[in-house]
Design an enzyme around this catalytic site. Sequence first.
Site: not given
Lengths: 494, 497
Positions: A77, A152, A176
């Site tokens: 990420k 996310s 997330s």
Amino acid sequence: MTSGPASLLSAQVRAGERSAVEVVERHLDAVARIDPELHAFVTVLNDGAVAAAAAVDTVVAAGRDPGPLAGVPVAVKDNMCTRGVRTTCSSRILEHWHPPYDATVVERLTAAGAVVIGKTNLDEFAMGSSTENSAFGPTRNPHDPSRVPGGSSGGSAAAVAAGLAPIGLGSDTGGSIRQPAALCGVVGMKPTYGTVSRYGLVAFASSLDQIGPFARTVSDAALLFDVIGGHDPMDSTSLDRPAPRTATVVGDGVDGCRVGVVRELYEDAEPAVRAAVSAAAEALAGAGAVIEECSIPEVRHALPAYYLLAPAEASSNLARYDGVRYGLRVDAPDVESMNAATRAAGFGAEVTRRVMLGTYALSAGYYDAYYGQAQKVRTLIIDAFRRTYEQVDALLGATTPTTAFAIGDRVQDPWAMYLSDVFSVPSNLSGDPAISVPFGSDDAGLPIGVQVLAPALGEPMVVRVGAVLEAAAPPLGQPRLADRALLGGSSEPS
Amino acid sequence: MTARESQPATARGYEPVIGLEVHCELRTETKLFCGCRNAFGDEPNTNVCPVCLGLPGSLPVLNSKAVELAMRIGLALHCEIRPSTFHRKNYFYPDMPKDYQISQYDEPINVGGFLELPDGYRVGVVRAHLEEDTGKTTHVGGGGRIHDAEYALVDYNRAGVPLVEIVSAPDLRSAAQARTYVAELRSILVATDASDGRMEEGSMRVDANVSVRAAGSADLGTRCEIKNLNSLRSLVRAIDYEAARQAEVLESGEAVVQQTRHWDEKESRTVALRSKEEAFDYRYFPEPDLVPVAPDPQWQTDVASALPPLPAERRARLRQLLGAPAAPGAPWDPGAPPTAAQEDQIATVVEHGLDELVTSAAEDGVAPSLALARTANEASADPHRARGLDRRAYVSLLEMEERGQVTATQAKAVLAELLERGGDPVDIARRRGFEALGADSLAGAVAVVVGAHPNEWERYRHGEDKLAQFFIGQVMKVTKGKADGKTVVAELQRLRG
């Protein structure tokens, strides 16, 4: 027990059957073909990844131990620092920022022989539940490109679901990791707060943020967790003890385990999701677990408390993006105007909303009513979970109220978007571990995730329950947007 | 001189009430939350890392040495050491890398102590807490004034340097007393090796909270906080100015407005920076990246037992050396009570940490009063070098002076060179042609002078003692300064019979 593609690849590389370079190039090739449409990646490390893979091959050739993730491609990420590789948080304000250091998790991946092949898309600064808040455009759901992958950590979830990487890293502040894992049909785990170092994770809400694994199997997730977990002297909130080992217990089953099915964690979900939770409970009972219905009324207050605490911390964590030292700077006649112009140009709407909300919640005269009250709710939730765990070993619920929604559907309605996290937020407030495991699909063929929760340091328990569910889960259709050969677990070059 | 300075608050019937906030940088090897060097004067932005630059993703880790030094300060100020936490103080400023300062707020490490001034007066210490320092901004162009500057440069070497902020109760009643408090506090910081206490380098910075009230009243008036006090001189002048200003405001029937004010050294006045209404809302909240600090009892005991003797104790020892009572109020001992000048000398010696020079000289048989005078009046002019002075050379110089081999004036010159370059005082005196006159040639010189001034000699002979000074001056002239004043007086008395 199903082993996963990551452990297979690592075994092949360690045995010298395949070179790390070939494995990495094979995945980079898939990224080049599929990612233009999927948009899971913000930055792809074409040359850097091949060089790192070559280094692993050198270690293998020299007869030394290349580590448990030898040659395994990883999608990271883009809110975890990578030395010399831009780390954007999917924000204009950090679009061209190149960190001078690696996050602890990235160091540990590299030490284990893993190869970072790219930095994945996210909601700006991890604030969102659909990856639509990325300044660089949304990521698509591999099962239906018109739908969101969740967020996310949508980029890492989509990359792993599409076969572009066997494993990935996400961060979970309010769901997330688990929510996009559920929406993309992969495994995602939020570890106990303090088991995985946050050093080098760009902070959103420091007391809630936790890095964790994405994988296509529970055992791969466990393997990755074991590599990244453990005390880090660079993180004061890192637990000063070894992280629990999970890979060795994944197959231990649930015979005799007491599992509570939490009413508040599924009853407001859509019918297909509720049905999946019931089926999951039956599967666990079939494997010898003792199933109990239970209720934790306090978790109904989790979402409002979360949306005060997380923005409050974010408003402070994001203050440093002021145009003075790094990142975007919009010139202006004086420092205050430069700060304001930079932040106005650099932050998207959701980040701005949460910074303002958090600033308000911490303001003189409002602190007690908002931040202070939310902290009390958090304490109540922690106590409620603790009492519940006196009766059961693990808890079961849905990961999300719905399956993947259409891109654009909830953009105009923040509260509807926030509700995506209603089942996942309680574990962030309590700090306890939770895993989302795919368990069938809805009528449209969209993946459903079920969630297993356990008390602090209960990672061994969540992977054991997760593996039983994985084995019992109804089959899930192949994603439409994917490298089928890589997904098929094919160990052969295509 | 402004009208206000010529008309102090006390002359108008007002009593100043002063509380001080003293920030001191701790003498640690590394910064408060990272491993960067804590050093003054290095090339800008060389002692920096992701943590003290507040780079995204970086996290603070508390330096336990800083906690130890904070405890030393707390113990020396008779504080209670408590389990404490850190908060974030949020405000935007370019020299603050994270745009928040990590500081202790409602749970500081040290609370509820006091500092005893040399005269025995106790000043309450409300708290002494840990926090990080900011970087340093330099405004370039436009004559260095903030508002006219073309651009600003920021040096982050100081960002993250550990500070302890010591907050006194509003117990001080004059600028002079405030000065004494700061001087005493500095001595304590230096003695405990917690800080070097250098105001000129900014390692010790003082803010003063000043209010005034009608003399005899027990109420507290509205206060103003004065910033930018870079020296003891500024501190005294700013407090006197501010108290007079407030007295004038009250006298004219108006009310003092609670404000933060800036001391303008050049203009010799305080100017308003911001009022209470404009004050920052710092939005304090608990720092989630750090865990509470709870020094265990064993650690506290270890720190307490390693504390060196504190200034009050050291002053008492010097008084004893002079054969004086150990404390100002103690029962009188008819030995050799210290004069007011000697009390000042004792305070100076302790303040600069030069006790060792006095005590070691006394142990070697030098008269304590002489060792004290030379150390306080001359050596302390350069305390840093004085602390490094070779003990044997110093004792040898004092012995030369005692034996009359050099005069007081000559001894001072030799000491200056000793401090500057070191060396052997005998060689220095010889090279400079210093040698006090031997008793014979001195007697000759005195005889010549007496013969040349018969009128003055007659008056001196009939008891006009003050004329001794006249004769000393004349003898000095004749001997080009080589005579020793005391020996001249002895010779005059011998001649007088």
